[in-house]
Write an enzyme that holds these catalytic residues in place. Structure first.
Site, PDB file in Angstrom:
ATOM      1  N   ASP A 149      -1.347   5.683   7.438  1.00  0.00           N
ATOM      2  CA  ASP A 149      -2.621   5.013   7.686  1.00  0.00           C
ATOM      3  C   ASP A 149      -3.210   5.376   9.051  1.00  0.00           C
ATOM      4  OD1 ASP A 149      -4.579   2.657   7.312  1.00  0.00           O
ATOM      5  OD2 ASP A 149      -3.499   2.043   9.112  1.00  0.00           O
ATOM      6  N   HIS A 164      -6.852   7.145   9.927  1.00  0.00           N
ATOM      7  CA  HIS A 164      -7.891   6.564  10.799  1.00  0.00           C
ATOM      8  C   HIS A 164      -8.306   7.606  11.842  1.00  0.00           C
ATOM      9  CE1 HIS A 164      -8.247   2.354   9.580  1.00  0.00           C
ATOM     10  NE2 HIS A 164      -6.933   2.277   9.476  1.00  0.00           N
ATOM     11  N   THR A 177       1.937  -5.127   7.253  1.00  0.00           N
ATOM     12  CA  THR A 177       2.688  -5.064   5.998  1.00  0.00           C
ATOM     13  C   THR A 177       4.048  -5.765   6.097  1.00  0.00           C
ATOM     14  OG1 THR A 177       1.553  -2.995   5.518  1.00  0.00           O
ATOM     15  CG2 THR A 177       3.458  -3.517   4.149  1.00  0.00           C
ATOM     16  N   SER A 202      -4.915  -4.181   5.781  1.00  0.00           N
ATOM     17  CA  SER A 202      -3.479  -4.162   5.470  1.00  0.00           C
ATOM     18  C   SER A 202      -2.893  -5.566   5.391  1.00  0.00           C
ATOM     19  CB  SER A 202      -2.708  -3.354   6.521  1.00  0.00           C
ATOM     20  OG  SER A 202      -3.040  -1.996   6.426  1.00  0.00           O
ATOM     21  N   ASP A 246       1.592   3.209   3.703  1.00  0.00           N
ATOM     22  CA  ASP A 246       0.353   2.541   4.132  1.00  0.00           C
ATOM     23  C   ASP A 246      -0.804   3.535   4.240  1.00  0.00           C
ATOM     24  OD1 ASP A 246      -1.727   1.163   5.636  1.00  0.00           O
ATOM     25  OD2 ASP A 246      -0.195  -0.300   6.169  1.00  0.00           O
ATOM     26  N   ASP A 296      -0.948   0.335  -0.067  1.00  0.00           N
ATOM     27  CA  ASP A 296      -1.682  -0.935  -0.008  1.00  0.00           C
ATOM     28  C   ASP A 296      -3.188  -0.731  -0.152  1.00  0.00           C
ATOM     29  OD1 ASP A 296      -1.616   0.403   2.455  1.00  0.00           O
ATOM     30  OD2 ASP A 296      -1.550  -1.445   3.642  1.00  0.00           O
ATOM     31  N   HIS A 297      -3.651   0.493   0.201  1.00  0.00           N
ATOM     32  CA  HIS A 297      -5.062   0.876   0.108  1.00  0.00           C
ATOM     33  C   HIS A 297      -5.122   2.330   0.521  1.00  0.00           C
ATOM     34  CE1 HIS A 297      -5.048   0.960   4.435  1.00  0.00           C
ATOM     35  NE2 HIS A 297      -4.401  -0.188   4.375  1.00  0.00           N
ATOM     36  N   GLU A 350       8.350   0.720   4.595  1.00  0.00           N
ATOM     37  CA  GLU A 350       6.951   1.127   4.759  1.00  0.00           C
ATOM     38  C   GLU A 350       6.855   2.413   5.571  1.00  0.00           C
ATOM     39  OE1 GLU A 350       2.618  -0.616   6.098  1.00  0.00           O
ATOM     40  OE2 GLU A 350       4.289  -0.909   7.468  1.00  0.00           O
ATOM     41  N   HIS A 377     -10.881   2.192   5.978  1.00  0.00           N
ATOM     42  CA  HIS A 377     -10.230   2.236   4.666  1.00  0.00           C
ATOM     43  C   HIS A 377     -11.285   2.518   3.594  1.00  0.00           C
ATOM     44  CE1 HIS A 377      -6.934  -0.750   6.253  1.00  0.00           C
ATOM     45  NE2 HIS A 377      -6.972   0.387   6.921  1.00  0.00           N
TER      46      HIS A 377
HETATM   47 ZN   LIG Z   1      -2.676  -0.647   5.290  1.00  0.00          ZN
END
Ligand SMILES: [Zn+2]
Ligand SMILES: *[C@@H]1O[C@H](CO)[C@@H](O)[C@H](O)[C@H]1NC(C)=O
Ligand SMILES: *[C@@H]1O[C@H](CO)[C@@H](O)[C@H](O)[C@H]1NC(C)=O
Length: 481
Positions: A293, A297, A135, A82, A30, A335-336, A288, A421
Site C-alpha cells: 500500500d 501511495h 489492519t 484500511s 494491503d 483490503d482495497h 499482512e 485508494h
Molecule cells: Zn489498506
C-alpha cells in the site's frame, strides 16, 4: 425479478463453511492491485528470457489459487480506507473510514482473532508496518480513530483491553509506541512503558536481529506469548531490507511467517502444565504484507514490485506449509486497491536495476548537500535512472520523490491513476489441501462482500464473534479511545 435478485443476494451473504480446519491463516496484501500480480509474474518470467513482443510467461504459485472477487466499499465511502476495510475483514461489519473495531456510532465489534482466543485458539499477528497500524489493529483493538496509535498499542498487549491479552505472537514494526516518553526514540506522550508491562505479563521481547534469531524460526524453547518489533517505525521496504548489513538486517515477512508458524505448531502440541494451549485447539494467524500500500501511495514501482514479490514468497511458503499440515486452511485478499495501478504498454524489465526505494533515497538525499552531482553519482543509479535526461533531472531536483517515481514509472510504462485508494474489487485467494481444499473452493468461489470473509472463518473454526461483541459492550464505551 426483484425477489429472485434478493434471494440470490441473500444466498451469497451466507457462505456456509463446510470445512473444519484446525488452524486458519488470513493473509492481507494491503493495497495490492490485481495488476500488481500481473506485474510480478511478468517481471519474474522476463528475468528468464522473453520480451514484451515475445512473452513466455510462467504462473506463480498463487496464480493457481484465486477463488473470486471481494467488494471493499466502507459504510460511508465507495473508497474504503484500511481501518474500515480491516474492521470488515476482522469483525464482519461495515464501518466508517477511520474507525477500528467499532460501529459508525462507536460501539465495540468483536473480531475473529478475539473470538478464536476466547475459544482457546492460539493467535498471532505478523506484519511489515507498525504493529498498531490499521489492519493488525482491527483484529486486536477498538478505537473510533485509527490515529490513536499509543492507545491501540496498549490494547494489543492487554494493557487496556477488556479481554486482556488476546494475541500470543506479535511481529512487525512500531517499537516507538511501546517506549515511555523518557526514551529519545519514543512516540508516546506519557510514561507508560509497554515493553516493561509486556515483560511483566510474561511476553518474551525481541527488538533486533540477534533476538529474532534467538527465536530460531520458532523451533527454540521460547514460549508464547512473545512480542518482536524490529523498527521504531514501519519495517523497511523489502528492496531496502535486502541491502541492510546482515547483523542488523530486519526480518523479512517470510522469516517472521516461518517463525510464527513453527512457534504456533510447537505450542499447539504442547501438553504440559506450563502450556498456553491445553484445549487441543489450533491457531488463527493474520499476516499482512503491509507496505504494498505505501509503495502505491508513493507510486514507487520498484518498492511495489519487491514487496508484492515478498507477499508471493510468503504465499508460496504457506501453500507448502499447508500441504505438510493439511489441517490448516488459508484465505488471502487485499483490503482495497491503492494507486489505481494499470499496465498500459509496460516493460517490467526496467524494474530490474533499482536497488533502493524512493523512501530510502529521500532520506539519503535529505542528509546530502542536495547537489546535482550527488544526484547523478549516487541517487539516479540506485533508482535505475543512470541515463536520466536533463528534463528528468530537472523534474527530480524540483520534486525529489515525485520526480523519481514518475521517471521510472513512465519508462516502464506503468500507470498510476490516483495517489490514494481506488474502489476496484480485489482478488480473493484461498488454499487448503486435499478434500478440504476442494470444499474451500466450493464454499468460496464467487464474489463476496469483505464482511463475509471473517464470518466464513468463524464457521470454519466454530467460534463466535457476536459473543465477544456482547462481552466487549458489557464494559460500556469508556475504554474505547
Ligand atoms: Zn489498506
Ligand atoms: C482481565 O484482568 C483483570 C485483572 O487481572 C481481571 O479482573 C479480569 O477478570 C480479566 N478479564 C478477562 C476477560 O480475563
Ligand atoms: C539486541 O537486543 C538484546 C536484548 O534486548 C540486547 O541484549 C542486545 O544488546 C541487542 N543487540 C544489539 C546488536 O543491539
Amino acid at each position: 425479478m426483484r425477489t429472485e435478485f434478493f434471494l440470490l443476494w441473500a444466498s451469497a451473504q451466507a457462505a456456509v463453511a463446510a470445512i473444519r480446519p484446525k488452524n486458519f491463516i488470513m493473509v492481507i496484501p494491503d493495497g495490492m492491485a490485481p495488476a500488481s500480480q500481473t506485474l510480478v509474474r511478468t517481471y519474474l518470467s522476463m528475468l528468464n528470457g522473453g520480451s514484451p513482443e515475445a512473452p513466455a510467461i510462467n504462473a506463480m504459485p498463487i496464480d493457481e489459487t484465486p477463488l473470486g472477487n471481494t467488494r471493499t466499499h466502507s459504510s460511508n465511502n465507495l473508497i474504503t480506507d484500511s481501518a474500515a476495510a480491516g474492521t470488515a475483514l476482522a469483525c464482519g461489519f461495515k464501518t466508517n473510514n477511520g474507525a477500528l473495531g467499532v460501529t459508525p456510532d462507536g460501539q465495540a465489534l468483536g473480531s475473529i482473532l478475539e473470538a478464536a482466543k476466547q475459544d482457546g485458539y492460539l493467535t498471532a499477528l505478523v506484519v511489515t508496518s507498525i504493529i498498531n497500524h490499521a489492519t493488525p489493529a482491527a483484529y486486536s483493538s477498538h478505537s473510533v480513530s485509527r490515529n490513536a496509535l499509543p492507545q491501540i498499542a496498549e490494547q494489543q498487549i492487554g494493557y487496556s483491553h477488556p479481554l486482556n491479552q488476546s494475541v500470543d505472537i506479535l511481529l512487525g514494526g512500531g517499537r516507538c509506541y511501546f517506549k515511555p516518553q523518557s526514551d529519545s526514540t519514543s512516540c508516546r506522550e506519557d510514561d507508560i512503558d509497554l515493553f516493561a508491562y509486556a515483560k511483566d505479563k510474561g511476553y518474551s521481547i525481541a527488538q533486533n536481529r540477534s533476538s529474532f534469531d534467538a527465536l530460531s524460526s520458532g523451533r527454540s524453547r521460547i514460549t508464547l506469548p512473545y512480542l518482536g518489533l524490529f523498527n521504531d517505525n514501519d519495517l523497511s521496504y523489502e528492496i531496502d531490507r535486502q541491502q541492510q548489513p546482515q547483523a542488523e538486517r530486519e526480518p523479512s515477512l517470510s522469516e517472521m511467517t516461518e517463525t510464527a508458524l513453527q512457534s504456533l505448531d510447537r505450542a499447539r502440541q504442547c501438553r504440559g502444565r506450563h502450556c498456553r494451549n491445553r484445549n487441543d485447539k489450533g491457531y488463527f494467524l493474520m499476516i499482512e504484507a503491509s507496505r504494498i500500500d505505501h509503495s502505491s501511495h508513493a507510486h514507487d514501482a520498484a518498492a511495489h514490485l519487491h514487496d508484492t514479490l515478498e507477499y508471493n514468497n510468503v504465499m508460496e511458503k504457506l501453500i507448502n506449509w499447508i500441504d505438510a499440515h493439511p489441517d490448516t486452511a488459508m484465505l488471502s485478499v487485499a483490503d482495497h486497491e491503492t494507486g489505481g495501478l494499470t499496465l498500459p504498454g509496460y516493460d517490467p524489465r526496467l524494474l530490474q536495476t533499482p536497488t533502493h526505494s524512493i523512501e530510502y533515497l529521500s532520506s539519503q538525499w535529505d542528509e546530502s548537500d542536495k547537489s546535482e552531482s550527488y544526484l547523478r553519482s549516487d541517487i539516479l543509479p540506485a533508482y535505475g535512472l543512470s541515463d536520466a535526461s536533463d528534463a528528468e533531472v530537472q523534474a527530480i531536483l524540483g520534486d525529489f520523490s515525485a520526480g523519481l517515481a514518475d521517471a521510472l514509472s513512465e519508462r516502464a510504462g506503468i500507470s498510476w491513476s490516483t495517489g490514494g485508494h481506488s474502489g476496484v474489487d480485489t482478488t480473493l485467494y484461498g488454499y487448503a489441501a486435499g478434500r478440504t481444499g476442494e470444499q474451500l473452493k466450493a464454499d468460496m468461489a464467487g464474489g463476496f462482500d469483505n464482511t463475509e470473509i471473517p464470518r466464513y472463518i468463524e464457521q470454519a473454526l466454530g467460534v463466535n464473534i457476536d459473543r465477544v461483541t456482547r462481552e466487549l459492550r458489557a464494559k460500556g464505551t469508556g475504554w474505547i479511545p
